[in-house]
Design a protein around this motif. Structure first.
Motif, PDB file in Angstrom:
ATOM      1  N   SER A 143       4.776  -1.597  15.959  1.00 49.86           N
ATOM      2  CA  SER A 143       4.249  -2.527  14.955  1.00 49.86           C
ATOM      3  C   SER A 143       3.582  -1.791  13.799  1.00 49.86           C
ATOM      4  O   SER A 143       3.551  -2.300  12.680  1.00 49.86           O
ATOM      5  N   VAL A 144       3.077  -0.600  14.038  1.00 53.57           N
ATOM      6  CA  VAL A 144       2.561   0.195  12.914  1.00 53.57           C
ATOM      7  C   VAL A 144       3.715   0.571  11.991  1.00 53.57           C
ATOM      8  O   VAL A 144       3.614   0.482  10.770  1.00 53.57           O
ATOM      9  N   ARG A 145       4.853   0.949  12.593  1.00 53.79           N
ATOM     10  CA  ARG A 145       6.027   1.286  11.780  1.00 53.79           C
ATOM     11  C   ARG A 145       6.549   0.055  11.039  1.00 53.79           C
ATOM     12  O   ARG A 145       6.987   0.140   9.905  1.00 53.79           O
ATOM     13  N   MET A 146       6.504  -1.098  11.720  1.00 51.31           N
ATOM     14  CA  MET A 146       7.075  -2.318  11.133  1.00 51.31           C
ATOM     15  C   MET A 146       6.077  -3.075  10.265  1.00 51.31           C
ATOM     16  O   MET A 146       6.435  -4.027   9.602  1.00 51.31           O
ATOM     17  N   LYS A 147       4.793  -2.685  10.339  1.00 52.46           N
ATOM     18  CA  LYS A 147       3.722  -3.425   9.661  1.00 52.46           C
ATOM     19  C   LYS A 147       3.620  -4.861  10.184  1.00 52.46           C
ATOM     20  O   LYS A 147       3.579  -5.819   9.435  1.00 52.46           O
ATOM     21  N   THR A 148       3.628  -4.956  11.499  1.00 49.81           N
ATOM     22  CA  THR A 148       3.453  -6.254  12.151  1.00 49.81           C
ATOM     23  C   THR A 148       2.012  -6.376  12.627  1.00 49.81           C
ATOM     24  O   THR A 148       1.542  -5.526  13.370  1.00 49.81           O
TER      25      THR A 148
END
Length: 419
Positions: A355-360
């Motif tokens: 989610s850090v990579r996806m900005k979730t």
RNA sequence: GGAGAGAUGGCUGAGCGGUUGAAAGCACCGGUCUUGAAAACCGGCAAAGGGGCAACUCUUUCCUGGGUUCGAAUCCCAGUCUCUCCGCCA
């Protein structure tokens, strides 16, 4: 991907936890680049402030100075960008930190068995391998696939094709109706950014099938697992707390190059470039992550129980867990022809790594915006489930008894035999 | 493939060179009122990053990347995506 702010708080602890895995990361360079990057940002912001003040003052005598500042700014921005991208490259290649539950180990031999379930069948004849059974039935054709496509593909025909479809539908119905997952029929092609989000890129590009749209267009890839496309459904989103947990299921073909594994499992359909898989994905609050992993794994074992297939549950060691995972259970099904257990499902908790990579993100109970936790698991790999049914339900005469739970999906067919 | 239209905060939607991080409405949160709720009224409400123990403060962001300008959401160029119409097609 890891949050730099968190890393900074205790750099040595971070380094130590990452190094529980077999990794080669230049931590000193990481630290150095982070410092440099922040210095550049400071310089940049000071100049920007100066410029902003001038333009606000509308004092024409200062306009010339502002222009000079712009020049200096360009140089600093250039250097800052360079530093940042070097930093990001290192950061994006660092795997997730193994959870404290995860046993240390070098490779798959160090995985630890948690439990065993089901009864290993006794045969009064020598059990055949799935490809022998399938070819004898004339319902698996590897040679034909070689002719039309190449190695590591297969044609599945007649009642085995029906069996494959039945397995897939049975699993889907189970997860939708009993386990509360939302059914999705997703695109099978993912953009570069999507592949980055779940961690397939940049490190594992060689395992992926890239497809060409047209010259100059962005890279696209055939999904190696539905995890990629399902998890990225929440990319760039701030999720309402009331919408969590999100549970998604899809049955899709998966495409893998399996670079480096040539020579392994060359016979049969254990390791193919294309296979069907029913995939489970959960997006949850961070403190519910590990509970969700247990729940998800139970959803997968439920299918094996219903199919009455013998299996064991393993927890993967630090040397064998995937790039994005903090903790992984593998489910291994018994294959009589090999006289051993083989992986049929893998359920992973990825904490906030994806989610850090996806900005979730989501707003937690304290109204803080925090990264969400993601999980994924196979429930189950359909191709391998087909293999397991063939081998465990085979009869002396080469026919296959259809597992009871699948019969409603196969016009109540009880037995698969030739002609 | 041809011809148009568009991309602004959680959503709808104004702005079209100078305190605009951005009107208004909805949603959301807090308060007043109420036996409680609703309604009404008052107030609050973007994210990312940097500095600071903190209060706080600074910078960036109006699809993306370039350009013009002392100054751009606003002007110019390129790209991406979306929508409508025509064609083609499972």
């Amino acid at each position: 991907m890891h949050n730099l702010k968190e890393i900074r708080k205790d750099f040595d602890a971070f380094k130590k936890s990452v190094e529980r895995r077999p990794v080669d990361v230049n931590f000193d360079l990481l630290k150095k680049l982070d410092k440099e990057n922040r210095d550049f940002i400071q310089k940049k912001e000071n100049l920007e402030k100066e410029k902003k003040d001038i333009s606000k003052s509308k004092d024409e005598s200062l306009f010339k100075k502002s222009k000079e500042i712009s020049k200096k700014l360009d140089e600093i921005i250039e250097e800052q960008k360079k530093t940042k991208s070097e930093l990001d490259l290192i950061l994006s290649n660092i795997p997730n930190i193994p959870h404290s539950d995860v046993p240390d180990g070098k490779d798959e031999n160090d995985n630890v068995e948690i439990s065993k379930s089901g009864k290993i069948p006794n045969f009064d004849f020598k059990p055949k391998a799935h490809y022998e059974i399938g070819e004898k039935l004339k319902m698996l054709d590897f040679d034909l696939a070689t002719k039309t496509t190449g190695s590591r593909f297969v044609f599945v025909k007649d009642q085995l094709a029906l069996l494959e479809r039945a397995l897939s539908n049975f699993m889907l119905d189970n997860h939708i109706n009993k386990n509360g997952y939302q059914e999705i029929s997703p695109p099978l092609i993912a953009s570069e950014n999507t592949m980055f989000g779940t961690g397939q890129l940049p490190k594992f590009e060689n395992d992926q099938f890239e497809i060409k749209f047209e010259e100059g267009s962005d890279k696209k890839f055939l999904i190696p697992t539905a995890e990629v496309i399902l998890t990225n459904m929440v990319k760039d989103k701030i999720i309402d707390l009331k919408d969590l947990p999100i549970r998604l299921v899809a049955s899709t073909p998966c495409f893998r190059k399996e670079a480096g594994s040539y020579g392994k499992d060359t016979k049969g359909m254990i390791r193919q470039h294309q296979f069907h898989k029913v995939e489970l994905v959960s997006i949850v609050e961070n403190d519910k992550c590990l509970d969700e992993l247990e729940r998800m794994t139970n959803c997968a074992t439920g299918i094996l129980d219903d199919l009455k297939l013998p299996y064991r549950k393993m927890i993967l060691c630090t040397g064998d867990i995937g790039f994005s995972a903090e903790k992984t259970y593998d489910l291994e099904v018994w294959l009589p022809s090999e006289n051993k257990y083989r992986e049929i499902s893998s359920c992973s908790s990825c904490s906030t790594f994806q989610s850090v990579r996806m900005k979730t993100r989501y707003k937690n109970h304290n109204k803080e915006i925090v990264s969400a936790s993601t999980l994924n698991g196979s429930g189950l790999a359909v191709g391998r489930a087909l293999i397991a049914v063939l081998e465990n339900y085979q009869q002396k005469d080469g026919s296959i008894i259809v597992p009871e739970v699948l019969r409603p999906y196969m016009n109540n067919l009880e037995k698969i035999s030739s002609n």
